[in-house]
Design an enzyme around this catalytic site. Sequence first.
Site, PDB file in Angstrom:
ATOM      1  N   GLY A 125      -0.517   7.997   3.041  1.00  0.00           N
ATOM      2  CA  GLY A 125      -0.572   9.461   3.009  1.00  0.00           C
ATOM      3  C   GLY A 125      -0.046   9.927   1.669  1.00  0.00           C
ATOM      4  O   GLY A 125       0.494   9.145   0.885  1.00  0.00           O
ATOM      5  N   LYS A 150       0.030  14.701  -8.566  1.00  0.00           N
ATOM      6  CA  LYS A 150       0.762  13.435  -8.484  1.00  0.00           C
ATOM      7  C   LYS A 150       2.137  13.706  -9.085  1.00  0.00           C
ATOM      8  O   LYS A 150       2.226  14.179 -10.220  1.00  0.00           O
ATOM      9  CB  LYS A 150       0.019  12.345  -9.260  1.00  0.00           C
ATOM     10  CG  LYS A 150       0.622  10.957  -9.077  1.00  0.00           C
ATOM     11  CD  LYS A 150      -0.302   9.868  -9.593  1.00  0.00           C
ATOM     12  CE  LYS A 150       0.153   8.500  -9.102  1.00  0.00           C
ATOM     13  NZ  LYS A 150      -0.810   7.444  -9.407  1.00  0.00           N
ATOM     14  N   ASP A 188      -7.304   3.186   0.163  1.00  0.00           N
ATOM     15  CA  ASP A 188      -6.849   4.579   0.008  1.00  0.00           C
ATOM     16  C   ASP A 188      -7.099   5.086  -1.413  1.00  0.00           C
ATOM     17  O   ASP A 188      -6.874   6.266  -1.684  1.00  0.00           O
ATOM     18  CB  ASP A 188      -5.365   4.702   0.354  1.00  0.00           C
ATOM     19  CG  ASP A 188      -4.493   3.785  -0.493  1.00  0.00           C
ATOM     20  OD1 ASP A 188      -4.736   2.574  -0.502  1.00  0.00           O
ATOM     21  OD2 ASP A 188      -3.569   4.291  -1.157  1.00  0.00           O
ATOM     22  N   ASP A 243      -7.146   7.818  -9.315  1.00  0.00           N
ATOM     23  CA  ASP A 243      -5.817   7.233  -9.096  1.00  0.00           C
ATOM     24  C   ASP A 243      -5.550   6.053 -10.028  1.00  0.00           C
ATOM     25  O   ASP A 243      -5.729   4.898  -9.676  1.00  0.00           O
ATOM     26  CB  ASP A 243      -5.609   6.835  -7.625  1.00  0.00           C
ATOM     27  CG  ASP A 243      -4.132   6.885  -7.273  1.00  0.00           C
ATOM     28  OD1 ASP A 243      -3.326   7.250  -8.144  1.00  0.00           O
ATOM     29  OD2 ASP A 243      -3.772   6.546  -6.129  1.00  0.00           O
TER      30      ASP A 243
END
Length: 491
Positions: free
Chosen positions: A101, A125, A269, A279
């Site tokens: 998560g 982030k 993820d 990411d």
Amino acid sequence: MRPRAPDDPRAALPETAPRPSRRHAELGLAFYDVVEPARFPQAILRYRNRPWAERVGLGSLTDADWTRHFGRFEPLPGSFPEPLALRYHGHQFRSYNPDLGDGRGFLFAQLHDLADGRLLDLGTKGSGQTPWSRGADGRLTLKGGVREVLATAMLEALGVETSKSFSLIETGEALERGDEPSPTRSSVLVRLSHSHIRIGSFQRFLALGEPDTLARLLDHTITTYMPEIWKDALPDRAVAFLEAVSRRVARMGAQWMAAGFVHGVLNTDNINVTGESFDYGPWRFLPHFDPDFTAAYFDTNGLYSFGRQPEALFWNLSRLADCLLPLAEQPRLEAVLRGFGPHLQDAFATALFARFGLALAPEEPTHRFVGAFWRFLAESGAPFERVFFDWYGGRASEDRAQASPVAALYRAESFAPVRAALEALEAASPGRLAHPYFAGHAPCTLLIDEVEAIWAPIADRDDWSAFSDKLAAIAGMADAYGTGLEGPGPG
Ligand code: AMP
Ligand code: MG
């Protein structure tokens, strides 16, 4: 820019006004937690992405307003009143983790791309702790933020469909990290991305045994991000969705391979179902072709090495297929998975031709070139980016290639099949070779030593000039390749 229909209630607004959305909140509380941003001691603006800010109608914000929204997270009018930490699970290095998560990020706002209408996310982030932080600090190091800004700019310039770094703000805290000399400086990054729905978002509902909620996420994803694949029957939709994700993920993997990029952490993820790369942690670019080249120091088995990225993506896609098993027949899902290899081959040819500025040819000459080029890279050990630079436009660059410092490699036997294959190929836009970038002495690269050399003066004496110079060089390359947005460069 797309003209507005006369009956659009926004027709009276200028076409450059932002078009905010709260679409993700329609999913409801099973999908996210409402959270509060951290209050940082400082907010020093280090990077704002001007071209992409224009594209979403935020180009005219003053630096002070920018910092209010992207450093202190005052809501963007018309989007979420409070940020949403998204819930997801995932396989990390092939072990299932139900405790993931958004542990240091959230979905801050959604708004539309003014040029093509796509719904985009502004996600963070390093914006503070959430229910998913698992005891960690919820922060991002400044070096981590700088690395992501560089990676996204470079990938965009190399034609990779990637999230964009939208904002980087230094936040004045001292962080402890095992992989950086500590204490180290802190930052908060805002990304602009085409959805944040990951394979892990689906895995969570499989693990919780909630097929109805999973079907709701499926329908939300299709109607929001890929309405063209809608089918009336649920099993047909599930199959069409896997097919769409398979094509998009294949394209992403192919673009990485053609860019010489190693993402580093291909956990489920970290795979966006829109096939947009995102990411960026321990990423690296290859100095020269090496299938075993591994980016993350903690990837001790080379699971996510350069050459194993297609396999890792296929494995992840198979986990998405698992999630769809409650909704569609297994043989149909398996048939879709078998199509991944061919999609990847096609996407790789497309990506490679785009990188070389070559017009896509019929199948035979295309395959001949792709095979010959890959073998040459492996046999010669040629510097990866240099070969693309030297041979941009194919034969049209013959004289430039002969003047290259590695011209001897092009006279070697291993290059003969590449040269022969190039005979049948034409430049897509020969005019591009007139760009000053191609008259330079070397290609723009972003190898690990360069990244460290950009970070060192920031760490030593807060000197950001190497960082700005590299972003300017990348923008120049993007301009040469026609991959960047028009408008003023980043700064
Ligand atoms: P990543 O490696 O960034 O994809 O993160 C993997 C998971 O760890 C995600 O659930 C993150 O939110 C979480 N995470 C990583 N670093 C931190 C941190 N410093 N604080 C809180 N959560 C973190
Ligand atoms: Mg992640």
